[in-house]
Design an enzyme around this catalytic site. Structure first.
Site, mmCIF file in Angstrom:
data_model
loop_
_atom_site.group_PDB
_atom_site.id
_atom_site.type_symbol
_atom_site.label_atom_id
_atom_site.label_comp_id
_atom_site.label_asym_id
_atom_site.label_seq_id
_atom_site.Cartn_x
_atom_site.Cartn_y
_atom_site.Cartn_z
ATOM 1 N N ASP A 181 -21.419 43.743 -2.803
ATOM 2 C CA ASP A 181 -21.680 42.621 -3.701
ATOM 3 C C ASP A 181 -21.788 40.954 -3.104
ATOM 4 O OD1 ASP A 181 -22.276 44.453 -5.567
ATOM 5 O OD2 ASP A 181 -20.597 44.316 -6.732
ATOM 6 N N ASP B 278 -32.223 51.412 -9.481
ATOM 7 C CA ASP B 278 -32.500 49.817 -9.680
ATOM 8 C C ASP B 278 -33.067 49.306 -8.298
ATOM 9 O OD1 ASP B 278 -30.242 49.450 -8.502
ATOM 10 O OD2 ASP B 278 -29.101 49.008 -10.298
#
Ligand code: EPU
Length: 478
Positions: free
Chosen positions: A357, A168
């Site tokens: 993240d 992705d």
């Protein structure tokens, strides 16, 4: 703007383009077509100030929902964030034959008392005696985390067929450790027509598994398989994230016998069956960290509740090195930054290291800090792809492999930019708050995948946010 929500009975607000039926649109997997642009606009020179409550972690709740497949009957998971990814996971379970109901949460999200909409839900899941065994590409391409049904379904039913999720926008994302671990437990695994097909006709058995890397997803899949395997398993070099501890805690409440959660070695004694459960999701440390960096970047003062501050120790320590004041108390912390932040170097690592993240937020902070920062990404090979968007805001970033050198500027410059993934989107919006003029971030449906109501939280912290207008698309037919 057209509303293209087609998954039935989805009780979660969804932006246009988020769940687009049919084929994959242009761009990354699951991307909406270009016409479905969804935009928010923020005005720069803003300062975040006030209190924000963080609900349950996406990356825990998704796996908790998969884990209840291990026990027939009704399980209830509370403090589940009201985000698109959870809606998709609900649909994955529904197609596997489960009953799914999203109820008002208990206790109610405290932001409701301040006039907000509840950002968490309780999910009631009725798991049948014989769930289905297939998760198709239509959903898996929208939610990579669907791969976490592999372990529990294989353990319970001895057969499962899950679409291969592919890579992705943050990079290539392998499954080799999931596959080799399950193979060690006696599974036969093959790949065919884009599916991972796993079978264990004689059931799984315990095994000693050493992971090459403390993969979050592989640890979770292997634990969920090992709890019902015959005999004992040991998973070494296991991931130690708070979300792993959360899932192990819930599995133990269901009757599993796991010890060592939160350390690198998990010991699992297989049991013949598990029972349903009621469990509250652990708070989202990444959402909390986003607000912590937002406070520092905007020279603001933000109190975050709902998360154990210890989960963010390294990140909060960076903010202190950057000149911030950090106070912690119970499940809350406060970050205040009075002056321009000082440049700090950041290296992402598996937990308890600095979370990948939060990398976009670390780049955002570096972009407005005094001095140069060296940012190193060690988890995902494509994590710096969003840096080009940050450069559109005037950030001075040079990337080389998995390093980036960021030279701080006093101020960024508002521009239209595009969210490429959940965390990049949040990072760009926050960077827009430090820019002169207006920043329009498009494809914000990515942000909705991981943040329950980002715009409402920004407003609660005193920022002007407007839904933007989708630019007219020229007719390019020839
Ligand atoms: N990897 C392999 N082979 C495997 C498994 C992983 O090569 O069998 C590689 C991946 O390609 C990646 C690295 O190992 O380069 C880390 O992967 P990991 O399995 O730890 O991550 P994940 O389970 O795919 C979860 C979170 C991510 C978070 C990472 C790291 C969920 C649904 N996703 O992904 O969250 O960045 O752990 O902490 O839990 C997000 O929330 O925005 C997000 C991307």
């Amino acid at each position: 703007m057209t509303h293209s929500l087609r998954i039935p009975d989805l009780p979660i607000p969804v932006r246009p383009g988020t769940l687009r039926p049919g084929g994959v649109g242009p761009g990354d997997a699951g991307d909406p077509a270009v016409n479905d642009v969804d935009v928010i606009r923020v005005r720069g020179d803003a300062r975040l100030a006030g209190t924000v409550h963080v609900v349950g972690a996406k990356n825990s709740a998704l796996k908790l929902m998969a884990a209840v497949l291990l026990a027939p009957g009704r399980s209830v998971i509370t403090n589940v964030p009201r985000i698109t990814d959870i809606a998709i996971m609900g649909e994955v379970l529904r197609r596997l034959g489960c009953g799914i109901r999203f109820d008002a949460d208990d206790p109610v999200d405290p932001m409701v008392a301040h006039g907000g909409v509840a950002r968490s839900r309780s999910v009631v899941i009725d798991v049948p005696e014989q769930p289905g065994t297939e998760a198709d590409y239509d959903l898996v391409r929208r939610l990579r985390a669907s791969i976490c049904v592999l372990g529990p379904l294989l353990a319970r039913l001895g057969y499962v067929r899950v679409a291969h999720p592919g890579g992705d926008a943050i990079g290539s994302r392998g499954l080799d450790m999931h596959i080799s671990g399950l193979t060690r437990m006696g599974a036969e695994i093959s790949g065919e027509h884009g599916f991972v097909i796993a079978s264990a006709p004689h059931g799984l058995h315990g095994a000693e598994i050493m992971l090459d890397f403390p993969s979050v997803g592989a640890t979770e899949n292997l634990v969920m398989a090992a709890v019902l395997a015959r005999g004992a398993s040991v998973i070494d070099n296991a991931a130690r994230e708070p979300e792993i501890v959360d899932i192990c805690t819930m599995l133990n409440q269901m009757g599993a016998r796991i010890s060592g959660a939160g350390t690198s070695t998990l010991h699992i004694e297989g049991v013949p069956g598990l029972r349903p459960v009621r469990h509250a999701t652990v708070g989202d440390r990444i959402v909390a960290g986003t607000w912590a960096f937002g406070a520092a970047m905007t020279r603001g003062d933000v109190t975050v509740t709902g998360v154990e501050p210890g989960f963010l120790e390294v990140a909060l320590d960076k903010l202190i090195s950057a000149g911030g004041l950090v106070e912690t108390r119970g499940d809350a912390f406060r970050v205040r930054m009075d002056d321009r932040p000082k440049a700090v170097d950041v290296v992402t690592l598996p937990y308890p290291g600095f979370a990948t993240d939060l990398l976009p937020m670390a780049i955002g902070l570096a972009a407005v800090s005094d001095g140069a920062s060296l940012i190193t990404e060690n988890i995902f090979d494509g994590r710096f792809m969003f840096a080009n968007e940050m450069m559109r805001l005037g950030a001075d970033i040079k990337t080389d492999g998995h390093h980036a050198v960021v030279r701080g500027r006093e101020r960024l410059s508002g521009a239209p930019v595009r969210a490429t993934d959940i965390r990049a989107g949040a990072g760009l919006i926050i960077a827009g708050l430090c820019a002169e003029g207006v920043t329009e971030v498009s494809h914000v449906h990515h942000v909705d995948r991981g943040y329950p109501d980002f715009a409402a939280d920004l407003r609660a912290l005193g920022v002007e946010v407007e839904p933007g207008t989708a630019p007219e698309e020229p007719d390019l037919t020839i």
